[in-house]
Design a protein around this motif. Structure first.
Motif, PDB file in Angstrom:
ATOM      1  N   VAL A 200       4.844  27.461   4.384  1.00 30.72           N
ATOM      2  CA  VAL A 200       4.245  26.144   4.136  1.00 30.72           C
ATOM      3  C   VAL A 200       2.859  26.131   4.761  1.00 30.72           C
ATOM      4  CG1 VAL A 200       4.470  23.652   4.484  1.00 30.72           C
ATOM      5  CG2 VAL A 200       6.523  25.061   4.162  1.00 30.72           C
ATOM      6  N   LYS A 201       1.849  25.776   3.952  1.00 28.95           N
ATOM      7  CA  LYS A 201       0.470  25.783   4.412  1.00 28.95           C
ATOM      8  C   LYS A 201      -0.152  24.395   4.247  1.00 28.95           C
ATOM      9  CE  LYS A 201      -0.088  30.337   5.054  1.00 28.95           C
ATOM     10  NZ  LYS A 201      -0.523  30.951   6.334  1.00 28.95           N
ATOM     11  N   PRO A 202      -0.491  23.715   5.342  1.00 29.80           N
ATOM     12  CA  PRO A 202      -1.269  22.480   5.201  1.00 29.80           C
ATOM     13  C   PRO A 202      -2.696  22.833   4.803  1.00 29.80           C
ATOM     14  CG  PRO A 202      -1.036  23.035   7.512  1.00 29.80           C
ATOM     15  CD  PRO A 202      -0.228  24.050   6.754  1.00 29.80           C
ATOM     16  N   THR A 203      -3.263  22.059   3.876  1.00 31.55           N
ATOM     17  CA  THR A 203      -4.609  22.390   3.417  1.00 31.55           C
ATOM     18  C   THR A 203      -5.606  21.267   3.647  1.00 31.55           C
ATOM     19  OG1 THR A 203      -4.038  21.630   1.192  1.00 31.55           O
ATOM     20  CG2 THR A 203      -3.818  23.985   1.642  1.00 31.55           C
ATOM     21  N   ALA A 204      -5.216  20.044   3.335  1.00 29.91           N
ATOM     22  CA  ALA A 204      -6.164  18.939   3.435  1.00 29.91           C
ATOM     23  C   ALA A 204      -5.411  17.646   3.675  1.00 29.91           C
ATOM     24  CB  ALA A 204      -7.002  18.834   2.157  1.00 29.91           C
ATOM     25  N   ALA A 205      -6.069  16.734   4.362  1.00 30.49           N
ATOM     26  CA  ALA A 205      -5.532  15.385   4.544  1.00 30.49           C
ATOM     27  C   ALA A 205      -6.077  14.519   3.414  1.00 30.49           C
ATOM     28  CB  ALA A 205      -5.950  14.818   5.895  1.00 30.49           C
ATOM     29  N   LEU A 206      -5.187  13.922   2.654  1.00 25.88           N
ATOM     30  CA  LEU A 206      -5.576  13.068   1.529  1.00 25.88           C
ATOM     31  C   LEU A 206      -5.442  11.603   1.939  1.00 25.88           C
ATOM     32  CD1 LEU A 206      -6.348  12.470  -1.389  1.00 25.88           C
ATOM     33  CD2 LEU A 206      -3.968  12.910  -2.044  1.00 25.88           C
ATOM     34  N   THR A 207      -6.489  10.837   1.681  1.00 25.20           N
ATOM     35  CA  THR A 207      -6.488   9.412   1.977  1.00 25.20           C
ATOM     36  C   THR A 207      -5.793   8.652   0.859  1.00 25.20           C
ATOM     37  OG1 THR A 207      -8.676   9.776   2.939  1.00 25.20           O
ATOM     38  CG2 THR A 207      -7.938   7.493   2.709  1.00 25.20           C
ATOM     39  N   PHE A 208      -4.861   7.792   1.220  1.00 23.09           N
ATOM     40  CA  PHE A 208      -4.170   6.933   0.264  1.00 23.09           C
ATOM     41  C   PHE A 208      -4.580   5.481   0.510  1.00 23.09           C
ATOM     42  CE2 PHE A 208      -1.589  10.726   0.314  1.00 23.09           C
ATOM     43  CZ  PHE A 208      -1.180  10.862  -1.001  1.00 23.09           C
ATOM     44  N   GLY A 209      -4.274   4.634  -0.458  1.00 24.50           N
ATOM     45  CA  GLY A 209      -4.634   3.239  -0.299  1.00 24.50           C
ATOM     46  C   GLY A 209      -3.808   2.324  -1.167  1.00 24.50           C
ATOM     47  N   ILE A 210      -4.151   1.055  -1.122  1.00 24.62           N
ATOM     48  CA  ILE A 210      -3.431   0.008  -1.847  1.00 24.62           C
ATOM     49  C   ILE A 210      -4.354  -0.533  -2.938  1.00 24.62           C
ATOM     50  CG2 ILE A 210      -2.227  -2.186  -1.670  1.00 24.62           C
ATOM     51  CD1 ILE A 210      -0.881   0.131  -0.154  1.00 24.62           C
ATOM     52  N   PRO A 211      -4.120  -0.134  -4.199  1.00 26.42           N
ATOM     53  CA  PRO A 211      -4.909  -0.695  -5.296  1.00 26.42           C
ATOM     54  C   PRO A 211      -4.247  -1.974  -5.815  1.00 26.42           C
ATOM     55  CG  PRO A 211      -3.510   1.043  -6.147  1.00 26.42           C
ATOM     56  CD  PRO A 211      -3.214   0.926  -4.658  1.00 26.42           C
ATOM     57  N   VAL A 212      -5.071  -2.930  -6.205  1.00 23.47           N
ATOM     58  CA  VAL A 212      -4.574  -4.148  -6.847  1.00 23.47           C
ATOM     59  C   VAL A 212      -5.399  -4.355  -8.110  1.00 23.47           C
ATOM     60  CG1 VAL A 212      -3.854  -5.201  -4.667  1.00 23.47           C
ATOM     61  CG2 VAL A 212      -6.151  -5.668  -5.546  1.00 23.47           C
ATOM     62  N   THR A 213      -4.795  -5.004  -9.100  1.00 18.30           N
ATOM     63  CA  THR A 213      -5.552  -5.294 -10.308  1.00 18.30           C
ATOM     64  C   THR A 213      -6.796  -6.102  -9.944  1.00 18.30           C
ATOM     65  OG1 THR A 213      -4.069  -7.164 -10.663  1.00 18.30           O
ATOM     66  CG2 THR A 213      -3.617  -5.156 -11.911  1.00 18.30           C
ATOM     67  N   THR A 214      -7.847  -5.935 -10.723  1.00 22.89           N
ATOM     68  CA  THR A 214      -9.131  -6.534 -10.360  1.00 22.89           C
ATOM     69  C   THR A 214      -9.050  -8.045 -10.217  1.00 22.89           C
ATOM     70  OG1 THR A 214     -10.246  -4.736 -11.528  1.00 22.89           O
ATOM     71  CG2 THR A 214     -11.577  -6.660 -10.984  1.00 22.89           C
ATOM     72  N   SER A 215      -8.303  -8.705 -11.096  1.00 28.02           N
ATOM     73  CA  SER A 215      -8.188 -10.164 -10.984  1.00 28.02           C
ATOM     74  C   SER A 215      -7.419 -10.564  -9.730  1.00 28.02           C
ATOM     75  CB  SER A 215      -7.529 -10.751 -12.231  1.00 28.02           C
ATOM     76  OG  SER A 215      -6.267 -10.182 -12.464  1.00 28.02           O
ATOM     77  N   LEU A 216      -6.469  -9.731  -9.269  1.00 26.76           N
ATOM     78  CA  LEU A 216      -5.780 -10.008  -8.006  1.00 26.76           C
ATOM     79  C   LEU A 216      -6.745  -9.800  -6.834  1.00 26.76           C
ATOM     80  CD1 LEU A 216      -3.371 -10.653  -6.236  1.00 26.76           C
ATOM     81  CD2 LEU A 216      -2.519  -8.319  -6.598  1.00 26.76           C
ATOM     82  N   ARG A 217      -7.579  -8.758  -6.905  1.00 24.95           N
ATOM     83  CA  ARG A 217      -8.600  -8.576  -5.880  1.00 24.95           C
ATOM     84  C   ARG A 217      -9.489  -9.814  -5.788  1.00 24.95           C
ATOM     85  NH1 ARG A 217     -13.819  -6.056  -5.986  1.00 24.95           N
ATOM     86  NH2 ARG A 217     -13.989  -7.187  -7.985  1.00 24.95           N
ATOM     87  N   ASN A 218      -9.906 -10.328  -6.960  1.00 23.20           N
ATOM     88  CA  ASN A 218     -10.759 -11.516  -6.982  1.00 23.20           C
ATOM     89  C   ASN A 218     -10.056 -12.713  -6.361  1.00 23.20           C
ATOM     90  OD1 ASN A 218     -12.576  -9.911  -8.345  1.00 23.20           O
ATOM     91  ND2 ASN A 218     -12.275 -10.892 -10.334  1.00 23.20           N
ATOM     92  N   ALA A 219      -8.746 -12.850  -6.657  1.00 24.11           N
ATOM     93  CA  ALA A 219      -7.985 -13.964  -6.107  1.00 24.11           C
ATOM     94  C   ALA A 219      -7.888 -13.860  -4.585  1.00 24.11           C
ATOM     95  CB  ALA A 219      -6.594 -14.004  -6.726  1.00 24.11           C
ATOM     96  N   LEU A 220      -7.690 -12.645  -4.071  1.00 21.18           N
ATOM     97  CA  LEU A 220      -7.635 -12.454  -2.622  1.00 21.18           C
ATOM     98  C   LEU A 220      -8.987 -12.777  -1.988  1.00 21.18           C
ATOM     99  CD1 LEU A 220      -5.555  -9.149  -2.558  1.00 21.18           C
ATOM    100  CD2 LEU A 220      -4.829 -11.344  -1.598  1.00 21.18           C
ATOM    101  N   GLN A 221     -10.063 -12.416  -2.664  1.00 21.25           N
ATOM    102  CA  GLN A 221     -11.385 -12.781  -2.147  1.00 21.25           C
ATOM    103  C   GLN A 221     -11.549 -14.298  -2.090  1.00 21.25           C
ATOM    104  OE1 GLN A 221     -13.813 -10.540  -4.975  1.00 21.25           O
ATOM    105  NE2 GLN A 221     -14.556  -9.216  -3.330  1.00 21.25           N
ATOM    106  N   ALA A 222     -11.199 -14.970  -3.192  1.00 24.65           N
ATOM    107  CA  ALA A 222     -11.344 -16.436  -3.224  1.00 24.65           C
ATOM    108  C   ALA A 222     -10.519 -17.081  -2.124  1.00 24.65           C
ATOM    109  CB  ALA A 222     -10.923 -16.963  -4.598  1.00 24.65           C
ATOM    110  N   ALA A 223      -9.291 -16.558  -1.917  1.00 26.35           N
ATOM    111  CA  ALA A 223      -8.404 -17.143  -0.913  1.00 26.35           C
ATOM    112  C   ALA A 223      -8.922 -16.897   0.501  1.00 26.35           C
ATOM    113  CB  ALA A 223      -7.002 -16.573  -1.075  1.00 26.35           C
ATOM    114  N   GLN A 224      -9.388 -15.680   0.783  1.00 26.90           N
ATOM    115  CA  GLN A 224      -9.820 -15.359   2.147  1.00 26.90           C
ATOM    116  C   GLN A 224     -11.167 -15.982   2.491  1.00 26.90           C
ATOM    117  OE1 GLN A 224      -9.180 -11.112   2.827  1.00 26.90           O
ATOM    118  NE2 GLN A 224      -6.994 -11.334   2.450  1.00 26.90           N
ATOM    119  N   LYS A 225     -11.877 -16.473   1.465  1.00 27.59           N
ATOM    120  CA  LYS A 225     -13.089 -17.246   1.738  1.00 27.59           C
ATOM    121  C   LYS A 225     -12.755 -18.656   2.222  1.00 27.59           C
ATOM    122  CE  LYS A 225     -16.284 -17.301  -1.443  1.00 27.59           C
ATOM    123  NZ  LYS A 225     -17.553 -17.159  -0.686  1.00 27.59           N
ATOM    124  N   THR A 226     -11.503 -19.102   1.984  1.00 27.51           N
ATOM    125  CA  THR A 226     -11.108 -20.444   2.411  1.00 27.51           C
ATOM    126  C   THR A 226     -10.563 -20.471   3.834  1.00 27.51           C
ATOM    127  OG1 THR A 226      -8.816 -20.301   1.622  1.00 27.51           O
ATOM    128  CG2 THR A 226     -10.492 -20.957   0.018  1.00 27.51           C
TER     129      THR A 226
END
Length: 520
Positions: A200-226
């Motif tokens: 077993v050979k480790p080669t690279a650390a891969l970054t993962f993340g949490i994608p959301v649909t663009t309209s959900l991203r927009n909704a989170l922005q609108a909400a966190q501005k409040t």
């Protein structure tokens, strides 16, 4: 591109140093045969599909720079099965000067672990003219030209495929994580005895993340501005909804992500922001046709799914951990349960998010049950080598998923990718050419300068992301700051005396003891 030096043992078996042979094209199709072509079979992690493709197509490390790389892909969505035909870099000195390497992504990382351990033949893309010991074909397929160097091939798991034991495998996490909900009925949970069969050979650390649909991203922005301006996740008044600026990225907490992925939130109206709910705070153009929570995730056996369980649910690391909610894809999102789309590849996750955002059936028809009421908000799991016009990554706990934040220890959703091969199969069944090709592929994909070249295509508005080399084989920059031209992660889930285990809390690797790296 600087070439990797082969070890003495590998160099010794490659003294023939045969000159490269140009691959002739007749009737729009390249001509190859077993006399001058090495056939190599790689299975596993779908998150690494583009990463591996770019190694062959763009770097000159394996395939000779300046020559044509022919690409083959399945006729489903082009992301389940792939293959690459090229003239080998002559510095490799292979007796057979050409390479046709198959990459199976279907089923994810477990397919790069279970069959490698058990020596089990599995399905690969069928390309006419390929014949190697142990290979069998089911049905008869054809590959149709799609331009000068790309070919779409007939493929399905029921009637048209080739079958062979993979020569080596790749997984988003170390093989020991494939147990419990991370395995399938086809393969037993990985045991200590199984691990003893592998290199077993480790080669690279891969970054993962949490994608959301663009309209959900927009909704989170609108909400966190409040939020109250003193709140940690408050987005300033200068952050317009829809902004791509890093400072305007909305954020989800680890606990919110865990709640969603264990099925605790059935509707986006259950997601509270301040004194209101997310749907009420969204701009009208971003409100979905139905408020059901949709998750675009991966199937059992996926390394992407496994690392997500480790990072957000402590699964399978803790005996008491709650596993992620299983896939259901109920054909009616008025039913009050979380809609979970469990998908075979990371490409399918992209399609799922895209289609739920656009209310179209552009690829696999994931949302054909939901288009009547328009778009749906969805959250997913994805590596940072992916991007789309129809989803956006969010911060986790206020931290953006960048290479810089991985290297300074503030962003923790990453895992060491490993390659593995069965020692008996490697030593007894593979030619010296194929052994050397496998070794060089693994070495190249752990080379910091190669990783920097590959990362260059992962263009995110919030900063550089993707892969970092592991500290087991590379040193961090002298000033302990991240060098994007040769990125090395000072942290590891392994130590100088313990193998990579992604359940281990990452710490600075034993030979990277510069305290400056602790300061973000």
């Amino acid at each position: 591109m600087k070439k990797l030096l082969l070890g003495a043992a590998i160099s010794a078996v490659m003294l023939s140093n045969a000159a490269n042979a140009a691959i002739p094209v007749v009737g729009g199709k390249p001509q190859f045969n077993a006399a001058n072509t090495n056939y190599v079979f790689l299975s596993g992690a779908s998150a690494a599909r583009k990463f591996i493709e770019r190694l062959f197509a763009d770097t000159g490390e394996i395939c000779d720079a300046g020559t044509t790389v022919f690409k083959y892909y399945d006729d489903i969505n082009g992301k389940k099965q792939n293959a690459y035909l090229c003239e080998l870099n002559p510095t490799l000195g292979a007796a057979k000067p050409n390479l046709l390497i198959f990459k199976r992504s279907e089923g994810g990382s477990l397919q790069g672990v279970g069959p490698v351990i058990a020596g089990t033949p599995i399905e690969f893309l069928q390309i006419p003219g390929v014949s190697r010991s142990g290979l069998s074909n089911v049905g008869t397929g054809n590959c149709t030209p799609q331009g000068s160097n790309e070919f779409k091939c007939d493929y399905n798991l029921s009637s048209i495929y080739s079958k062979i034991i993979p020569d080596f495998g790749v997984s988003d996490v170390d093989p020991s994580q494939f147990t419990g909900e991370n395995t399938t009925p086809d393969f037993s949970p990985v045991s200590a005895a199984d691990l003893a069969l592998l290199t077993v050979k480790p080669t690279a650390a891969l970054t993962f993340g949490i994608p959301v649909t663009t309209s959900l991203r927009n909704a989170l922005q609108a909400a966190q501005k409040t939020l109250d301006p003193t709140a940690e996740l408050y987005l300033g008044s200068d952050c317009a909804v829809g902004s791509e600026a890093k400072k305007c990225m909305p954020s989800l907490s680890k606990h919110q992500i865990a709640s969603i992925h264990t099925g605790k939130l059935k509707s986006w109206t259950d997601f509270r922001v301040g004194n209101s709910d997310l749907v009420s705070l969204a701009n009208a153009a971003d409100v979905p046709g139905n408020n059901r929570v949709h998750i675009c995730r991966r199937v059992k056996g996926s390394g992407t799914q496994a690392q997500h369980g480790i990072k957000f649910l402590s699964y399978p690391c803790a005996d008491v951990a709650t596993p992620p909610v299983p896939g259901n894809n109920i054909p009616n999102d008025n039913v009050p349960v979380t809609q979970v789309h469990a998908l075979s590849t990371s490409g399918d996750v992209t399609d799922c998010l895209n289609e739920l955002e656009t209310a179209t059936n552009a690829a696999n028809g994931f949302n054909n049950l939901y288009t009547a009421g328009g778009k749906r908000w969805a959250i997913g799991i994805q590596s940072l080598e992916k991007k789309s016009d129809h989803f956006r990554f969010v911060k986790v706990g206020g931290v953006a998923p960048t290479l810089e934040n991985v290297a300074n220890g503030t962003y923790t959703d990453w895992a060491e990718m490993t390659f593995q091969y069965n020692n008996d199969h490697f030593n007894m069944d593979l030619s010296s050419d194929v052994q050397a090709i496998v070794t060089n592929v693994i070495q190249s994909l752990g080379n910091p300068t190669v990783l920097a070249t590959l990362n260059a295509s992962f263009d995110h508005s919030f900063g550089a992301s993707g892969y970092l080399a592991v500290p087991q084989f590379n040193a961090v920059a002298a000033n302990a700051k991240l060098d994007l031209a040769a990125p090395v992660n000072p942290y590891s889930h392994g130590t100088s005396t313990a193998a990579i285990n992604n359940c281990r809390v990452p710490a600075i690797y034993d030979n990277q003891m510069n305290i400056d790296v602790l300061v973000p």
